[in-house]
Design an enzyme around this catalytic site. Structure first.
Site, PDB file in Angstrom:
ATOM      1  N   GLU A  84      30.999  42.416  31.355  1.00  0.00           N
ATOM      2  CA  GLU A  84      30.042  42.442  29.897  1.00  0.00           C
ATOM      3  C   GLU A  84      30.011  43.406  29.100  1.00  0.00           C
ATOM      4  OE1 GLU A  84      25.623  40.494  29.923  1.00  0.00           O
ATOM      5  OE2 GLU A  84      27.377  41.131  31.616  1.00  0.00           O
ATOM      6  N   HIS A 343      37.913  48.652  38.346  1.00  0.00           N
ATOM      7  CA  HIS A 343      37.719  49.650  38.172  1.00  0.00           C
ATOM      8  C   HIS A 343      38.387  50.414  38.802  1.00  0.00           C
ATOM      9  CE1 HIS A 343      36.888  48.158  34.245  1.00  0.00           C
ATOM     10  NE2 HIS A 343      35.715  47.117  35.273  1.00  0.00           N
TER      11      HIS A 343
END
Length: 886
Positions: A84, A343
């Site tokens: 995003e 991540h």
């Protein structure tokens, strides 16, 4: 100065502090462009060309960036490090290029950091890159898929199922999970079973509890004692025998800590510990991330950076000592389906910043930070060492065996800090057993279980030392937001960034309601799910949706062409849409009626036809739809008006006679499409519309009697003559309880809403006159005086103007200028912070509608989030239609 762009003003403020005056840091306030909410925004006939539009609220933010680039030719896009965030950077680059703010000489780069710390930010600035094209293409594919499903499937629902509002690629699969769980619950048949326990005493006078595990030489399974008779015999057998200790076995055990948090587990644990909803958790986590306190909060990774692991081990050593630090660091690997692990986990940016050293004024943020810090610390701590003891007690003849179990924490390890589900580690000592030796004789403790026998179906022996308790198997529990997220994660449906928005959508669409944190499908949601399962089964399939998510991941990795995925999806999906469009509504309802038949028409005890109308006897029950959702109605309508909801036990919803009024008219309780109501008499040639009254909010159908029904049917209630003439009455209306008065000379009556339904029956003249006077003085306020502020938050940090929390007709809301944003149900007015308020205001402004301005702004430069609605965007130029393939 180089221009750095991030999403939010809070993030901009933190980053600006680290970069100093050598940079201009601006906020885009999220996405600056979006697909217009109309047909044609994604064009499958022209290679899925996508038309993007800069939102009215975003124009001023884009202009601020354009103006800043006039003074410097360097643009650094520093949005979030996920798909995003990459898309926001791409949109900014595209929009600025079309505005000619980015020229051939402009240096454009992209930087990312997983934590907003000075080290992470400055290190990222040294390693710029270009916008990641595969990540952007994965975003484009997701947006196109969601658009194509929503804008093509939703109109089918509107035409075939009146009242249905929308369908979505992930939203509908999520709804299916909730509906299927509810069907499981309704189909569940509880099974009875019994257990037997006794309180025993050691020779040293210490008591402990043991349960019966073997009788007559046979090990007892869960359902071996299936009724009261068998349980009573077992209890007597225990009570009639002398008992001694046959064996004492102590085994060492260990317990390892849970992995650090990722998005889904953070949402689950915050729900379990604090009752937070997914949205509330993510809002608080967002604030902590933007303040530089935690790493990025949208992730499915559970590993930690090596330097973070080392710092965590040092923090453990300093705070708890060497014995709590394991010999080697713990390494975690995600087992969830389709986990990207792009991540690291959600963790504090500084492990030495313990909760007691971090000054957080917001209560939700403080609790969430405390939770994240404890979980991260515990994840790298030593294993907890336990000792589990099992004691078998037998009768002299060997016919009876009871067992007592307990555990002792030998070394608490990570439990000194944190245990999943609870933080009070002292509870682990509750199962501790007293000293017990092999061969010792134990005796029953008279009266020890008397209190346990209160208000329960049980058998208590004469001496009160042995108790048999009745149990029933439980149906599967309804989903909470946390358990639903966990299930979606297990199935590979959705991604960390989508969980909260999907859950919010199905509640806002009124497909699902939340009660005591549990998700319960509404009739409308059931109908939509059954429809999709029958006509679009493939597209609400768990495996299909998970496979599509996997393809999107492959696109982001550069291993798959996104237009190839869109072509393949659209070919089959458009054919299914075309096929369903030919169906008549009656055909759809017949199909749904057959599919729901086992739930709608369960067998009746008397063996009669389950579809026979219980009211008229001659009609047949059938599924019908209305704007409020689905319901079951009689085929003899309008002569017979029998209806009942589709959910729950049909027997509970059937009409019943409450009695007769003084004139001999039958008073009945009925279930209609809008809920239960009471009625006087029946529909006849003379009486087309008999007296009816819906049950007010809080009145339960099962508690209705004749007296209550007559009170409802007596409405409207005459309160008394107004001092200025005319009768004041009270009643229930479309918008709830109200009082009404009409002056003799005034052709238009005045209505004023009441807050409490009981006021309809109890309000007196003085208060009624006062409320009506307030209404006349404030005719636009719908019966309310000017709203009083529940909380003053201060000046808007970016735009100026007071921000308040007010009490509105539909609940508390944030007010800034002319922008009114309703508070989420899980946020209390007294707990709301300015950061949360600013986000709610921005979200409200971004939804469109009337354009708002803050009250009395001194400078044009300081306009609020929206402008007056009269100013509509200029007609689109040819460049407005943009391709998404760049």
């Amino acid at each position: 100065m180089p221009v750095v762009v991030v999403e939010s003003p809070a993030k901009a403020k933190t980053i600006n502090k680290y970069l100093g005056n050598d940079y201009t840091v601006l906020a885009s306030y999220g996405h600056v462009r979006d697909l217009p909410a109309k047909n044609g925004s994604v064009d499958p006939d022209h290679e899925f060309e996508m038309t993007w539009e800069v939102g009215n609220d975003s124009k001023k933010h884009v202009k601020a960036i354009v103006d800043a680039l006039k003074d410097d030719d360097t643009l650094i896009l520093a949005t979030d490090p996920d798909r995003e965030g990459e898309a926001i950077s791409w949109h900014l680059q595209e929009a600025l290029t079309k505005r000619r703010a980015i020229k051939k000489t402009t240096s454009v780069s992209r930087v990312t950091f997983n934590a907003i710390t000075k080290q992470a930010v400055t290190e990222a600035m040294k390693n710029p890159r270009q916008v990641d094209a595969p990540l952007v293409e994965a975003y484009l594919a997701r947006r196109a898929l969601d658009y194509l499903v929503g804008f093509n499937l939703s109109p089918v629902l509107w035409r075939k199922l009146p009242g249905a509002r929308s369908a979505g690629r992930v939203q509908s699969v999520c709804l299916r999970l909730i509906v299927e769980r509810e069907v499981e619950i309704e189909a569940f048949n509880a099974r009875e079973y019994w257990s037997v326990k006794a309180v025993l005493e050691t020779p040293r006078g210490q008591n402990f509890e043991a349960r019966l595990v073997q009788m007559g030489g046979k090990k007892l399974d869960k359902f071996d004692l299936e009724n009261r008779v068998g349980a009573e015999l077992a209890a007597r057998a225990v009570a009639s025998r002398d008992l001694k200790v046959a064996s004492v076995e102590a085994k060492p055990a260990s317990r390892n800590p849970s992995a650090p948090f990722m998005t889904s587990t953070l949402q689950q644990e915050a729900s379990r510990k604090f009752g937070f909803g997914a949205r509330q958790t993510m809002n608080s986590a967002q604030r902590l991330y933007e303040a530089g306190l935690i790493t990025y909060m949208r992730t499915d990774g559970i590993d930690m950076a090596p330097e973070a692991v080392a710092q965590t081990r040092d923090a453990i050593k300093e705070r708890y000592g060497d014995k709590y630090v394991p010999a080697s660091a713990r390494i975690y690997k995600n087992k969830a389906k389709n986990a990207q692990e792009a991540h690291e986990c959600i963790r504090p940016t500084d492990m030495f910043a313990a909760p007691d050293k971090v000054n957080l004024s917001d209560k939700d943020q403080a609790r969430l930070y405390d939770l994240i810090w404890k979980r991260t610390i515990a994840a790298q701590m030593e294993t907890a060492k336990l000792e589990r003891t099992s004691v078998d007690i037998t009768s002299d003849d060997g016919e009876i065996v009871l067992r007592a179990t307990g555990q002792v924490v030998v070394f608490d390890g990570f439990m000194a800090v944190y245990t999943e589900g609870r933080d009070d580690v002292e509870e682990d000592d509750e199962g501790r057993l007293p000293q017990i030796m092999d061969g010792e004789v134990v005796k029953r403790v008279a009266g020890a279980l008397a209190s346990d026998a209160e208000d329960k179906e049980c058998v208590l022996t004469g001496d009160g030392a042995v108790l048999a308790l009745q149990h029933f198997t439980n149906p599967p529990p309804r989903y909470t937001e946390a358990t639903l997220v966990k299930r979606m994660e297990e199935l590979g449906i959705g991604r960390p960034s989508t969980y909260a928005s999907v859950l919010t959508t199905i509640v806002e669409r009124e497909y699902v309601r939340k009660e005591q944190n549990r998700l319960i499908p509404e009739d409308k949601g059931r109908i939509v799910t059954i429809f999709l399962m029958n006509f679009f089964r493939r597209y609400v399939g768990y495996e299909f949706t998970a496979n599509l998510e996997e393809e999107l991941d492959k696109i982001s990795a550069g291993d798959l062409d996104y237009k190839e995925v869109l072509h393949r999806f659209w070919r089959d999906f458009s054919a299914a849409i075309a096929e369903t469009s030919e169906l008549r509504i009656s055909e759809v309802l017949d199909k749904l009626d057959d599919a729901l038949a086992p739930t709608l028409y369960p067998p009746r005890e008397d063996g009669s036809d389950p579809r026979a109308c219980p009211l008229c006897g001659s009609g047949s029950l059938h599924l019908k739809t209305s704007k409020s959702g689905g319901f079951v109605g009689c085929s003899n309508y309008p002569e017979c008006r029998y209806t009942r909801p589709i959910g729950g036990d049909a027997a509970e919803n059937e009409d019943r006679i409450l009695g007769e009024d003084e004139n001999g008219n039958e008073i009945t309780l009925r279930s209609g499409r809008f809920g239960p109501y009471v009625q006087r008499g029946e529909v006849t040639e003379e009486v087309k519309k008999p007296d009816r009254s819906s049950l007010p909010k809080g009145w339960k159908a099962e508690e209705m009697d004749l007296e209550k029904a007559l009170v409802l049917l007596s409405l409207p209630r005459q309160i008394g003559e107004h001092p200025e003439g005319g009768m004041i009455t009270s009643n229930f209306g479309r918008f709830g309880p109200y009082v009404m008065h009409q002056k003799p000379e005034d052709p238009k009556p005045v209505y004023a809403n009441l807050k409490d339904p009981n006021d309809v029956f109890e309000i007196g003249m003085n208060r009624a006159v006062e409320i009506l006077a307030e209404k006349r003085a404030n005719p636009g306020g719908r019966g309310r005086a000017a709203a009083k502020a529940l909380k003053e938050l201060g000046e808007h940090p970016q735009e100026g103007g007071p921000v308040q929390v007010l009490d509105g007709r539909y609940g508390p809301y944030v007010k800034w200028g002319k922008v009114n944003a309703t508070l989420p149900k899980d946020v209390k007015p007294e707990d709301l912070t300015m950061d949360q308020a600013v986000e709610l205001i921005a979200e409200k402004a971004a939804k469109g509608g009337k354009k708002k301005t803050a009250a009395k702004k001194p400078a044009a430069k300081k306009t609020a989030a929206k402008k007056p609605a009269a100013k509509k965007p200029a007609a689109k130029k040819p460049v407005a239609k943009k391709t998404a393939s760049k």
